[in-house]
Motif scaffolding. Structure first.
Motif, PDB file in Angstrom:
ATOM      1  N   MET A  31      44.559  -1.280   3.831  1.00 42.21           N
ATOM      2  CA  MET A  31      44.817   0.128   4.134  1.00 42.21           C
ATOM      3  C   MET A  31      45.243   0.861   2.864  1.00 42.21           C
ATOM      4  SD  MET A  31      46.755  -0.193   7.817  1.00 42.21           S
ATOM      5  CE  MET A  31      47.250   1.502   7.871  1.00 42.21           C
ATOM      6  N   GLU A  32      46.048   0.199   2.062  1.00 40.03           N
ATOM      7  CA  GLU A  32      46.507   0.795   0.804  1.00 40.03           C
ATOM      8  C   GLU A  32      45.335   1.144  -0.110  1.00 40.03           C
ATOM      9  OE1 GLU A  32      49.882  -0.539  -2.104  1.00 40.03           O
ATOM     10  OE2 GLU A  32      49.872  -1.857  -0.337  1.00 40.03           O
ATOM     11  N   GLU A  33      44.415   0.184  -0.254  1.00 40.77           N
ATOM     12  CA  GLU A  33      43.249   0.410  -1.110  1.00 40.77           C
ATOM     13  C   GLU A  33      42.374   1.516  -0.544  1.00 40.77           C
ATOM     14  OE1 GLU A  33      40.535   0.290  -4.183  1.00 40.77           O
ATOM     15  OE2 GLU A  33      42.594  -0.449  -4.064  1.00 40.77           O
ATOM     16  N   TYR A  34      42.249   1.550   0.776  1.00 40.26           N
ATOM     17  CA  TYR A  34      41.429   2.586   1.394  1.00 40.26           C
ATOM     18  C   TYR A  34      42.008   3.971   1.105  1.00 40.26           C
ATOM     19  CZ  TYR A  34      38.454   5.003   4.671  1.00 40.26           C
ATOM     20  OH  TYR A  34      37.543   5.861   5.222  1.00 40.26           O
ATOM     21  N   VAL A  35      43.316   4.109   1.237  1.00 36.19           N
ATOM     22  CA  VAL A  35      43.965   5.397   0.958  1.00 36.19           C
ATOM     23  C   VAL A  35      43.831   5.759  -0.512  1.00 36.19           C
ATOM     24  CG1 VAL A  35      46.183   6.608   0.927  1.00 36.19           C
ATOM     25  CG2 VAL A  35      45.531   5.259   2.925  1.00 36.19           C
ATOM     26  N   ARG A  36      43.962   4.787  -1.415  1.00 34.67           N
ATOM     27  CA  ARG A  36      43.774   5.058  -2.846  1.00 34.67           C
ATOM     28  C   ARG A  36      42.371   5.613  -3.107  1.00 34.67           C
ATOM     29  NH1 ARG A  36      47.199   0.504  -3.942  1.00 34.67           N
ATOM     30  NH2 ARG A  36      45.477  -0.934  -3.642  1.00 34.67           N
ATOM     31  N   ARG A  37      41.374   5.017  -2.464  1.00 33.50           N
ATOM     32  CA  ARG A  37      39.994   5.479  -2.654  1.00 33.50           C
ATOM     33  C   ARG A  37      39.790   6.884  -2.083  1.00 33.50           C
ATOM     34  NH1 ARG A  37      36.255   0.072  -1.548  1.00 33.50           N
ATOM     35  NH2 ARG A  37      37.287  -1.228  -3.116  1.00 33.50           N
ATOM     36  N   ILE A  39      42.040   9.245  -1.815  1.00 33.18           N
ATOM     37  CA  ILE A  39      42.691  10.178  -2.740  1.00 33.18           C
ATOM     38  C   ILE A  39      41.826  10.378  -3.985  1.00 33.18           C
ATOM     39  CG2 ILE A  39      44.683  10.499  -4.262  1.00 33.18           C
ATOM     40  CD1 ILE A  39      46.344   9.065  -2.042  1.00 33.18           C
ATOM     41  N   GLY A  40      41.297   9.304  -4.527  1.00 31.68           N
ATOM     42  CA  GLY A  40      40.444   9.395  -5.711  1.00 31.68           C
ATOM     43  C   GLY A  40      39.197  10.229  -5.470  1.00 31.68           C
ATOM     44  N   GLU A  41      38.567  10.040  -4.315  1.00 29.76           N
ATOM     45  CA  GLU A  41      37.365  10.814  -3.982  1.00 29.76           C
ATOM     46  C   GLU A  41      37.685  12.302  -3.860  1.00 29.76           C
ATOM     47  OE1 GLU A  41      35.616   9.157  -0.461  1.00 29.76           O
ATOM     48  OE2 GLU A  41      35.335   7.199  -1.399  1.00 29.76           O
ATOM     49  N   ARG A  42      38.781  12.621  -3.190  1.00 24.66           N
ATOM     50  CA  ARG A  42      39.172  14.025  -3.033  1.00 24.66           C
ATOM     51  C   ARG A  42      39.502  14.666  -4.378  1.00 24.66           C
ATOM     52  NH1 ARG A  42      37.940  17.338   0.597  1.00 24.66           N
ATOM     53  NH2 ARG A  42      39.826  18.463   0.155  1.00 24.66           N
ATOM     54  N   ARG A  43      40.167  13.913  -5.256  1.00 23.23           N
ATOM     55  CA  ARG A  43      40.495  14.445  -6.573  1.00 23.23           C
ATOM     56  C   ARG A  43      39.230  14.758  -7.355  1.00 23.23           C
ATOM     57  NH1 ARG A  43      42.029  10.251  -9.563  1.00 23.23           N
ATOM     58  NH2 ARG A  43      40.199  10.471 -10.841  1.00 23.23           N
ATOM     59  N   LYS A  44      38.260  13.852  -7.303  1.00 20.31           N
ATOM     60  CA  LYS A  44      37.008  14.082  -8.019  1.00 20.31           C
ATOM     61  C   LYS A  44      36.284  15.309  -7.483  1.00 20.31           C
ATOM     62  CE  LYS A  44      36.274   9.297  -9.316  1.00 20.31           C
ATOM     63  NZ  LYS A  44      35.528   8.072  -9.027  1.00 20.31           N
ATOM     64  N   LEU A  45      36.275  15.471  -6.170  1.00 23.53           N
ATOM     65  CA  LEU A  45      35.645  16.659  -5.577  1.00 23.53           C
ATOM     66  C   LEU A  45      36.357  17.929  -6.022  1.00 23.53           C
ATOM     67  CD1 LEU A  45      34.935  15.560  -1.893  1.00 23.53           C
ATOM     68  CD2 LEU A  45      33.251  16.088  -3.669  1.00 23.53           C
ATOM     69  N   SER A  46      37.665  17.884  -6.019  1.00 17.58           N
ATOM     70  CA  SER A  46      38.464  19.042  -6.392  1.00 17.58           C
ATOM     71  C   SER A  46      38.259  19.407  -7.861  1.00 17.58           C
ATOM     72  CB  SER A  46      39.940  18.751  -6.133  1.00 17.58           C
ATOM     73  OG  SER A  46      40.741  19.796  -6.607  1.00 17.58           O
ATOM     74  N   GLU A  47      38.242  18.414  -8.727  1.00 17.80           N
ATOM     75  CA  GLU A  47      38.062  18.661 -10.158  1.00 17.80           C
ATOM     76  C   GLU A  47      36.651  19.120 -10.469  1.00 17.80           C
ATOM     77  OE1 GLU A  47      39.232  14.953 -11.897  1.00 17.80           O
ATOM     78  OE2 GLU A  47      41.362  15.454 -11.822  1.00 17.80           O
ATOM     79  N   GLY A  48      35.694  18.730  -9.646  1.00 20.72           N
ATOM     80  CA  GLY A  48      34.310  19.090  -9.895  1.00 20.72           C
ATOM     81  C   GLY A  48      33.945  20.494  -9.449  1.00 20.72           C
ATOM     82  N   ARG A  49      34.808  21.128  -8.666  1.00 21.39           N
ATOM     83  CA  ARG A  49      34.515  22.484  -8.201  1.00 21.39           C
ATOM     84  C   ARG A  49      34.573  23.466  -9.344  1.00 21.39           C
ATOM     85  NH1 ARG A  49      38.682  23.108  -3.830  1.00 21.39           N
ATOM     86  NH2 ARG A  49      38.428  21.037  -3.056  1.00 21.39           N
TER      87      ARG A  49
END
Length: 87
Positions: A31-37, A39-49
């Motif tokens: 579950m920890e790894e899933y949440v880390r992933r 968060i990472g995906e959302r950050r990349k989407l946010s930075e790419g906007r």
């Protein structure tokens, strides 16, 4: 693990926690790894906007043959008063 990298999230909705558990199991990770992933995906989407101004510059501007000038008065026009006796 470094203590500075720890975050605790309390009061997670039970339905959300169950969903995370199922998704983590489905992917074969904790579950920890899933949440880390997540968060990472959302950050990349946010930075790419792109900001609207960046998109505008991509399609317009002097390098694309569009020269836009700003209005000088911004719609302001000075008032003209008639002299005494003039209408």
């Amino acid at each position: 693990m470094v203590a500075g990298n720890v975050i605790t999230v309390r009061d997670i909705d039970p339905g959300d926690k169950s969903w995370i558990r199922r998704e983590a199991e489905h992917h074969g990770i904790s579950m920890e790894e899933y949440v880390r992933r997540l968060i990472g995906e959302r950050r990349k989407l946010s930075e790419g906007r792109r900001k609207p101004s960046a998109v505008f510059r991509r399609y317009f501007g002097p390098e694309h043959g569009v020269e836009l000038s700003l209005p000088r008065s911004h719609g302001y026009r000075s008032a003209a008063f008639a002299e005494d006796g003039e209408a």
